[in-house]
Design an enzyme around this catalytic site. Structure first.
Site, PDB file in Angstrom:
ATOM      1  CG  HIS A  39      40.926 144.005 -28.746  1.00  0.00           C
ATOM      2  ND1 HIS A  39      40.033 144.398 -27.551  1.00  0.00           N
ATOM      3  CD2 HIS A  39      40.359 144.535 -30.203  1.00  0.00           C
ATOM      4  CE1 HIS A  39      39.169 145.162 -28.119  1.00  0.00           C
ATOM      5  NE2 HIS A  39      39.058 145.295 -29.445  1.00  0.00           N
TER       6      HIS A  39
ATOM      7  CB  SER B 153      34.968 145.846 -25.464  1.00  0.00           C
ATOM      8  OG  SER B 153      36.146 145.898 -26.314  1.00  0.00           O
TER       9      SER B 153
ATOM     10  CE  LYS C 241      31.808 152.974 -30.801  1.00  0.00           C
ATOM     11  NZ  LYS C 241      32.877 151.945 -31.045  1.00  0.00           N
TER      12      LYS C 241
ATOM     13  NE  ARG D 217      34.375 141.158 -33.481  1.00  0.00           N
ATOM     14  CZ  ARG D 217      33.946 142.374 -32.664  1.00  0.00           C
ATOM     15  NH1 ARG D 217      34.180 141.988 -31.488  1.00  0.00           N
ATOM     16  NH2 ARG D 217      33.803 143.357 -33.200  1.00  0.00           N
TER      17      ARG D 217
HETATM   18  P1  ADP Z   1      36.092 149.796 -32.901  1.00  0.00           P
HETATM   19  O1  ADP Z   1      35.100 150.900 -31.977  1.00  0.00           O
HETATM   20  O2  ADP Z   1      36.937 150.767 -33.752  1.00  0.00           O
HETATM   21  O3  ADP Z   1      35.252 148.785 -33.583  1.00  0.00           O
HETATM   22  P2  ADP Z   1      37.074 147.774 -31.213  1.00  0.00           P
HETATM   23  O4  ADP Z   1      37.958 148.104 -30.203  1.00  0.00           O
HETATM   24  O5  ADP Z   1      35.530 147.175 -30.884  1.00  0.00           O
HETATM   25  O6  ADP Z   1      37.196 149.311 -31.838  1.00  0.00           O
HETATM   26  O7  ADP Z   1      37.630 146.911 -32.164  1.00  0.00           O
HETATM   27  C1  ADP Z   1      38.871 146.955 -33.016  1.00  0.00           C
HETATM   28  C2  ADP Z   1      39.171 145.975 -33.892  1.00  0.00           C
HETATM   29  O8  ADP Z   1      39.433 144.911 -33.309  1.00  0.00           O
HETATM   30  C3  ADP Z   1      37.748 145.954 -34.988  1.00  0.00           C
HETATM   31  O9  ADP Z   1      38.550 145.411 -36.468  1.00  0.00           O
HETATM   32  C4  ADP Z   1      37.260 144.489 -34.489  1.00  0.00           C
HETATM   33  O10 ADP Z   1      36.661 143.704 -35.713  1.00  0.00           O
HETATM   34  C5  ADP Z   1      38.786 143.808 -34.007  1.00  0.00           C
HETATM   35  N1  ADP Z   1      38.202 142.728 -32.988  1.00  0.00           N
HETATM   36  C6  ADP Z   1      37.479 142.986 -31.643  1.00  0.00           C
HETATM   37  N2  ADP Z   1      37.045 141.707 -31.145  1.00  0.00           N
HETATM   38  C7  ADP Z   1      37.820 140.953 -31.865  1.00  0.00           C
HETATM   39  C8  ADP Z   1      37.865 139.568 -31.765  1.00  0.00           C
HETATM   40  N3  ADP Z   1      37.263 138.645 -30.792  1.00  0.00           N
HETATM   41  N4  ADP Z   1      38.879 138.953 -32.886  1.00  0.00           N
HETATM   42  C9  ADP Z   1      39.170 139.691 -33.750  1.00  0.00           C
HETATM   43  N5  ADP Z   1      39.185 140.804 -33.985  1.00  0.00           N
HETATM   44  C10 ADP Z   1      38.494 141.482 -33.146  1.00  0.00           C
END
Ligand code: ADP
Length: 158
Positions: free
Chosen positions: A16, A127, A40, A89
């Protein structure tokens, strides 16, 4: 330009953070919206996630963090964002992200979703992976900032 970066960030990872840094370089302003999703069950409270992100992004120019309940497009409009930023990803992200982007366009076609491809070395990071490794006492300091690692370790030792 102001990019809205919505997500759960439960918790924030280096994946992130990398996206936020690159968003700041590209667009100048990044508004990180921690979405409180009632369907969630979060590991960290919204307040704690906000603290994590504020702390981790202190030195990134043009960054601000807010909590938000509701639709991403409403959040974008309320905060005068110009675009929505999301990360990709793998192909598995693509299907879901495309569906969300189309849904958002159908609700308000003023907003484009811009996707940034993950850095290769962050491609495995999510996460939930971090939480899973932490649960079994594995090394997570290359996945999340130090204070988040401490919080995760505390969760599992309490
Ligand atoms: P959500 O529940 O909305 O998917 P996340 O916190 O899991 O929220 O992810 C938010 C955004 O960050 C998403 O677009 C996800 O694809 C992106 N993201 C999460 N981890 C990574 C990573 N390692 N590299 C690039 N983008 C990421």
């Amino acid at each position: 330009m102001k990019a809205l970066y919505p997500g759960s960030f439960d918790p924030l990872t280096f994946g992130h953070l990398d996206l936020i840094q690159r968003g700041s370089d590209l667009f100048g302003e990044v508004l990180i919206a921690v979405l409180e999703n009632p369907s969630k069950k979060a590991t960290f409270s919204c307040e704690r996630r906000l603290e994590h992100i504020k702390n981790a992004t202190r030195d990134i120019p043009g960054c601000r963090t807010i909590a938000f309940k509701g639709l991403t497009v409403d959040c974008a409009r309320e905060h005068n964002a110009d675009l929505i930023l999301r990360g990709l990803r793998a192909m598995s992200d693509f299907e879901y992200e495309l569906q969300v982007a189309h849904t958002n366009r159908s609700l308000n076609n003023q907003y484009e979703t811009i996707f940034l491809a993950t850095e290769t070395h962050h491609s495995f990071l999510s996460s939930s992976v971090v939480k899973e490794v932490a649960r079994f006492g594995g090394e997570i300091r290359h996945m999340v900032p130090e204070f988040i690692a401490k919080d995760l370790i505390a969760l599992n030792t309490n």
